[in-house]
Each structure stands twice: as C-alpha cells, then as structure tokens.
Design a protein around this motif. Structure first.
Motif: not given
Length: 310
Positions: A16, A19, A23, A40, A82, A229, A233-234
C-alpha cells in the motif's frame, strides 16, 4: 497462524505504501487526484474480475442475500476511504488529514469493545493509541494549524470508512470468497467514483510519457508507475490485507496497517527525493512500536477465550 497474519499485514502495508508515490507520477503527468484513484480502482477491479472469470469463476458468484454486503464494501470500504480522503486534503493540511484517516485503529478497538462487547487484551488499546501518536509525529501535525470544520468531518468519515474496511474483512463468512469480494469491491468503487472522476475527460496521452514528480526524484514512464500501482499497491495489497485481518482480527490488523505511512515516506524518499526529518524517523519508530505492541493482543487472545463484557 498469528505470525503468518502479522507477516501478511506487514507485506500489505508495504505494498500500500507505493500507492501515494506512484499516484504522484500520474498527477504530475496531468491527471487529477480523482482521475488517478478512479484509474487505479477500475484497472485493478477489471483485471481481477477477468483473471477470476478464467481461473476461479466460482469466486465471482454472489448470493442474493450478500448483495447488500458487497455493495456496502464497495461504497464504504473502498470508494469511501479514497474519495473522502482526497476531498479532505483540499480543506485540511495533508498531515492532519492522514492523522484523521489513521484514527481507524482506535475506532476499530472502540467498536469491538463498545458495540460487540468484546474485552480485548490491554495491548490492543495501548498499541492503537501509541500508533496514532507516532503517526502524528511522522505527519508533523504541529506545523499545520489551519483547520476547517467540514474538512475535519470528512477526515473523520474517511477514518470511519477505513475502520469499516477492517471490520468487514473480519466479519464475512465462508460463503464469501475473499478474492471475489476484492474484485467486485474495486469494480463497484470505480462505478461509484465515475461522477467525480469523469473518466471521459481523462488525458489518456499522459500514460505515454515519462515524468519525475520532483527535481531530485526518479524519472519513470507513467504507464510503469500506473501498472505498479494497480498490481502491487492495489491488487496484491488488498489481497494480503484481507487475509491478514482474517488471521489477526480487525483491531490488530488496523493498527499494523498504519505502518503504510512509514512505508510511504520511505518509498517517497527513494523515488521522489522527499527527505525524512529527525522527528519523522522518531515518529516512525513509535508507530512501529505501537503496531508490534498491538500484535501481542493476538498472542494473548490465542491463550484464552474471548470474554464478553458483563
């Protein structure tokens, strides 16, 4: 089991942590924050749905009785965290907004104790509070004094949604496949965010360039940053996070997850050239101590049955 859960939680937080820095590459290339978060969620959701449709189609089946749960997960646990955070930082300093979002460990502990009437080990309470104190030092919140009432409410709501993410991951039964929950949660979140992100206005050519978000930062192709990402990260982060909470409990999982802030700072230092102050290093150590302290709640719980408060 508890050590496996702790390892999964640390790995999830580490994933995470990419992210935010990744971004920044998208935003530097011309995307708005909402467009970046929509891209994302849409990319990760569609990818996971497609992979599961081929390799594990049963994971995507949702019983009619579970539709409300899946809908709430998409709106609150994914889209809510988010979107509310991104709106909050338009009205609050980033450090204050981060502190509010990562009040989630305290909120989870309070919910488990007051609503479910479950008496947790003292380490769960102390660890959550220590982690939040450490986070405040990492964010250096004393340097930011501009507060906005609506921004505070939005930040707290983002924290509540984050707490809901951990509580929902801890509560679903064997009839819900974790991978299916994540896939539909991300896809649903992308749908919910469409009015805010307006994907038809996205500058898709931004994905064809290479940028450096800062003068001292590393230059990367935006498409590479986006794929990292989405994948790491997701998709990987959410999968590891769900399985970690299932092993650790929501209270401990939420506290350990706050290490994402420290990991994000380290990634930003390595990729974006954003240096860490002495206070941030000390705060990160305190935050880590809180997360490790909370982990002892799992060890204590494994030694004795959970006792309901009288």
């Amino acid at each position: 089991m508890r050590y496996a859960g702790l390892a999964l939680a640390f790995m999830s937080s580490s994933c995470f942590a990419f992210s935010g820095p990744m971004a920044k590459y998208l935003i530097t290339a011309g995307l708005t924050p909402f467009e970046a978060v929509w891209a994302r969620m849409a990319g990760a959701g569609l990818l996971l749905v497609a992979v599961l449709a081929v390799t594990r189609p049963r994971a995507l089946r949702i019983s009619r009785s579970r539709l409300p749960f899946f809908g709430l997960y998409a709106v609150m646990a994914v889209a809510g965290v988010q979107s509310l955070y991104f709106v909050a930082i338009t009205r609050l300093p980033v450090g204050i907004a981060l502190l509010l979002v990562y009040m989630a460990p305290v909120m989870v502990v309070a919910w488990v104790r007051l609503v479910h009437k479950i008496r947790l080990a003292p380490a769960a309470y102390v660890g959550a509070v220590v982690a939040v104190v450490g986070l405040g030092i990492v964010a250096e919140v004393w340097q930011e004094v501009r507060l906005d009432a609506l921004g505070l409410v939005l930040g707290l709501l983002a924290g509540a949604c984050s707490a809901g993410y951990f509580l929902m991951n801890d509560s679903f039964g064997a009839d819900v496949d974790p991978l299916g929950l994540i896939a539909w949660g991300m896809t649903g979140a992308a749908v919910v965010l469409i009015p805010f992100a307006r994907p038809w206005d996205v500058r898709w050519e931004a994905f064809t360039v290479s940028v450096a978000p800062a003068a001292d930062g590393q230059r990367l192709p935006v498409l590479v940053a986006y794929l990292w990402m989405v994948l790491v990260a997701t998709v990987v982060a959410y999968i590891l996070g769900v399985h970690a909470v299932r092993r650790l409990s929501a209270a401990v999982g939420a506290t350990v997850a706050s290490l994402e802030v420290v990991g994000g700072a380290l990634v930003a230092w390595g990729l974006l050239g954003e240096t860490l102050s002495g206070f941030q290093i000390v705060g990160g150590s305190i935050l880590l101590s809180g997360a490790l302290l909370a982990q002892t709640a799992t060890r204590s719980a494994s030694r004795r049955p959970v006792v309901a408060a009288s």
